[in-house]
Design an enzyme around this catalytic site. Structure first.
Site, PDB file in Angstrom:
ATOM      1  N   ASN A  13       3.043  10.338  16.123  1.00 56.52           N
ATOM      2  CA  ASN A  13       2.412   9.084  15.704  1.00 56.52           C
ATOM      3  C   ASN A  13       3.404   7.982  16.041  1.00 56.52           C
ATOM      4  OD1 ASN A  13       1.215   6.906  14.420  1.00 56.52           O
ATOM      5  ND2 ASN A  13       0.748   8.018  12.545  1.00 56.52           N
ATOM      6  N   LYS A  20       6.782   8.964  14.085  1.00 58.02           N
ATOM      7  CA  LYS A  20       6.634  10.027  13.098  1.00 58.02           C
ATOM      8  C   LYS A  20       6.165  11.287  13.813  1.00 58.02           C
ATOM      9  CE  LYS A  20       3.838   7.718  10.325  1.00 58.02           C
ATOM     10  NZ  LYS A  20       3.005   7.394   9.144  1.00 58.02           N
ATOM     11  N   ARG A  95      -1.671  10.372  18.041  1.00 56.33           N
ATOM     12  CA  ARG A  95      -2.543   9.343  17.475  1.00 56.33           C
ATOM     13  C   ARG A  95      -2.596   8.193  18.475  1.00 56.33           C
ATOM     14  NH1 ARG A  95      -0.977   4.597  13.387  1.00 56.33           N
ATOM     15  NH2 ARG A  95      -3.052   3.678  13.168  1.00 56.33           N
ATOM     16  N   HIS A 183      -8.099   2.823  12.135  1.00 54.85           N
ATOM     17  CA  HIS A 183      -7.634   3.706  11.050  1.00 54.85           C
ATOM     18  C   HIS A 183      -8.576   4.899  10.871  1.00 54.85           C
ATOM     19  CE1 HIS A 183      -5.594  -0.141   9.508  1.00 54.85           C
ATOM     20  NE2 HIS A 183      -4.644   0.652   9.983  1.00 54.85           N
ATOM     21  N   HIS A 210      -7.727   1.184   3.215  1.00 57.97           N
ATOM     22  CA  HIS A 210      -6.501   1.650   3.864  1.00 57.97           C
ATOM     23  C   HIS A 210      -5.568   0.449   3.953  1.00 57.97           C
ATOM     24  CE1 HIS A 210      -4.150   4.098   6.865  1.00 57.97           C
ATOM     25  NE2 HIS A 210      -3.717   2.872   7.131  1.00 57.97           N
ATOM     26  N   GLY A 212      -1.876  -0.630   4.440  1.00 53.90           N
ATOM     27  CA  GLY A 212      -0.508  -0.360   4.851  1.00 53.90           C
ATOM     28  C   GLY A 212       0.024  -1.593   5.548  1.00 53.90           C
ATOM     29  N   GLY A 214      -0.634  -2.260   8.560  1.00 50.74           N
ATOM     30  CA  GLY A 214      -1.960  -2.625   9.029  1.00 50.74           C
ATOM     31  C   GLY A 214      -2.934  -2.292   7.921  1.00 50.74           C
ATOM     32  N   ARG A 243       0.179  -9.504  10.463  1.00 49.34           N
ATOM     33  CA  ARG A 243      -0.998  -9.908  11.237  1.00 49.34           C
ATOM     34  C   ARG A 243      -1.922 -10.791  10.408  1.00 49.34           C
ATOM     35  NH1 ARG A 243      -2.742  -3.996  13.261  1.00 49.34           N
ATOM     36  NH2 ARG A 243      -0.885  -3.259  12.147  1.00 49.34           N
ATOM     37  N   ARG A 287       5.614  -5.417  -2.368  1.00 49.78           N
ATOM     38  CA  ARG A 287       6.554  -5.059  -3.443  1.00 49.78           C
ATOM     39  C   ARG A 287       7.819  -5.908  -3.392  1.00 49.78           C
ATOM     40  NH1 ARG A 287      10.381  -1.907  -0.913  1.00 49.78           N
ATOM     41  NH2 ARG A 287       9.750  -1.020   1.082  1.00 49.78           N
ATOM     42  N   VAL A 337       0.664   0.721   0.893  1.00 55.47           N
ATOM     43  CA  VAL A 337       0.439  -0.267  -0.167  1.00 55.47           C
ATOM     44  C   VAL A 337      -0.603   0.241  -1.146  1.00 55.47           C
ATOM     45  CG1 VAL A 337      -0.345  -2.614  -0.666  1.00 55.47           C
ATOM     46  CG2 VAL A 337       1.111  -2.182   1.330  1.00 55.47           C
ATOM     47  N   GLY A 338      -1.687   0.785  -0.634  1.00 48.80           N
ATOM     48  CA  GLY A 338      -2.756   1.249  -1.505  1.00 48.80           C
ATOM     49  C   GLY A 338      -2.349   2.367  -2.435  1.00 48.80           C
ATOM     50  N   GLU A 339      -1.479   3.256  -1.941  1.00 46.63           N
ATOM     51  CA  GLU A 339      -1.055   4.408  -2.748  1.00 46.63           C
ATOM     52  C   GLU A 339       0.031   4.061  -3.753  1.00 46.63           C
ATOM     53  OE1 GLU A 339       0.096   7.638  -0.152  1.00 46.63           O
ATOM     54  OE2 GLU A 339      -1.584   7.214   1.199  1.00 46.63           O
ATOM     55  N   GLU A 387      -3.088  11.475   8.142  1.00 48.60           N
ATOM     56  CA  GLU A 387      -3.539  11.302   9.521  1.00 48.60           C
ATOM     57  C   GLU A 387      -3.014  12.400  10.434  1.00 48.60           C
ATOM     58  OE1 GLU A 387      -3.618   6.517  10.040  1.00 48.60           O
ATOM     59  OE2 GLU A 387      -1.761   7.394   9.270  1.00 48.60           O
TER      60      GLU A 387
END
Length: 402
Positions: A13, A20, A95, A183, A210, A212, A214, A243, A287, A337-339, A387
């Site tokens: 990725n 990654k 990916r 995504h 989603h 993150g 992005g 963005r 954060r 961010v969501g998690e 992913e």
């Protein structure tokens, strides 16, 4: 089922400054969602690159200043080869953010496919060129090694035409200018895991956020994409780390005609200098920004307005997708961010209370799988995405069909 000694699947990725990777055992069926091991090189091209992997604390690395990306890939290759223990890599999954109007299903990459995919680099410049560079290097060094491109646009192939078409002259549609959505590997994982977690409710009116670096939203009906916030490129929709998200095109005309910004300058502005970073002047990370909300003067004001705008755009788009769905049964937060940012979830859910959504503050603070109250008319979940597992599964199926 125990391993059969079959080949390994390697997933890459690749982003502009990080790579990654994850390694899976294709001899186990069903394919385990947890890799045998994984890792990440980050800070590529910067002054402080580092490498970390399963069971090894991150450590600083020196990458060739002339070709740091090639050096990072070589490091990952060498680390994987050192841990094969007599096993063989059977396929490498990549990916790939954009498959355009031609590629929806995972595809084995050869030189022709690679040339096609390079044509979509302008639509996803933060990811597409780097994934394809990794493909090209491996094609050159290991020409017999199967490589499979797994597309972030593929999951959204189920979008109805009214969600795909842009309000441009119709021949733009015929030339491939349309809303694609992104995504998709993350949303494909959600389509697998949400029924396991939430049962039949997941097949109803679902929005997945989603969030993150992005960020996008996907409205699902019966676990299929029916609307999404990203469109022709990965710039559309929500405000992101650096963005803009959706932006009045007149602002771009102004920047170019009146302020005389060149095309490359506009690209830098939209992709790298806007979003949370641009508005706050502090960071692309919520954060980090939240720590400055109580600061005096301009720093505090910009921190507050950046987070308020970020949340407002999420709330507005969830409301729009709920309208498309005719209501909302399940809202799920995923990605970095969501998690992990409970305060973002709290602020979004607070502003969605008109839908009958009630947040359980203790569950939210604990990042529980369900963070809504028992009496909430909309269930709210938090679900880690995966992913890499989706890409491994798709690559294995592409070269080893049942």
């Amino acid at each position: 089922m125990a391993s059969s000694g079959a080949d390994l699947v390697v997933v890459l990725n690749c982003g502009s400054s990080s790579i990654k990777f994850a390694v899976y055992d294709s001899g186990v069926d069903p394919l385990p969602r947890k890799p045998l091991w994984n890792g990440k090189v980050q800070g590529i091209g910067g002054p402080a690159a580092d490498f970390g992997e399963s069971g090894v604390a991150p450590f600083a690395i020196a990458l060739d200043a002339g070709e740091p990306y090639h050096a990072a890939l070589a490091l990952i290759r060498d680390r994987i080869l050192a841990r094969l223990a007599g096993r063989r890599v059977g396929v490498v999954a990549h990916r790939v953010v954009h498959g355009g109007s031609r590629y929806f299903e995972p595809v084995r990459v050869d030189a022709g496919v690679l040339d096609d995919l390079r044509g979509y680099i302008p639509l996803a410049p933060l990811h597409q060129p780097f994934a394809l560079e990794a493909v090209a290097i491996l094609l050159r060094e290991y020409p017999r090694l199967p490589q499979v491109a797994c597309f972030d646009t593929g999951f959204h192939h189920t979008l109805p035409k009214v969600e795909q078409i842009l309000p441009l002259p119709y021949d733009a549609w015929e030339r491939g200018l349309r809303r694609y959505g992104f995504h998709g590997l993350s949303y494909a994982y959600m389509a697998t895991v949400l029924p396991e977690r939430h049962g039949a409710i997941a097949r109803g009116r679902t929005v997945v956020a989603h969030l993150g670096s992005g960020a996008s939203l996907c409205a699902m009906q019966d676990l299929r994409s029916v609307a999404t916030t990203m469109g022709f490129s990965a710039l559309d929709g929500l405000m992101m780390g650096t963005r803009t998200g959706a932006l009045d095109p007149g602002a771009l005309l102004y920047l170019m005609e009146i302020e005389k910004l060149a095309l490359d300058e506009v690209g830098q502005l939209l992709y790298h200098r806007s979003g949370l970073l641009g508005v706050s002047g502090l960071s692309p990370e919520p954060r980090v920004i939240v720590r400055h909300e109580d600061d005096q003067g301009e720093t505090g004001e910009r921190a507050r307005i950046a987070l308020a705008l970020y949340v407002r755009r999420i709330v507005r788009e969830i409301g729009a997708l709920a309208a498309v769905l005719g209501g909302l049964d399940l809202l799920v937060f995923t990605a970095g961010v969501g998690e992990h940012n409970a305060f973002i979830r709290e602020r979004v859910c607070r502003d969605l209370a008109f839908l009958g959504l009630e947040l359980d503050d203790d569950a939210n603070a604990a990042h529980a799988a369900v963070v809504s109250t028992a009496g909430s008319r909309v269930r709210v979940g938090v679900e880690p995405t995966n992913e890499e597992w989706v890409a491994a599964l798709q690559a294995r199926s592409a070269i080893m069909p049942a």
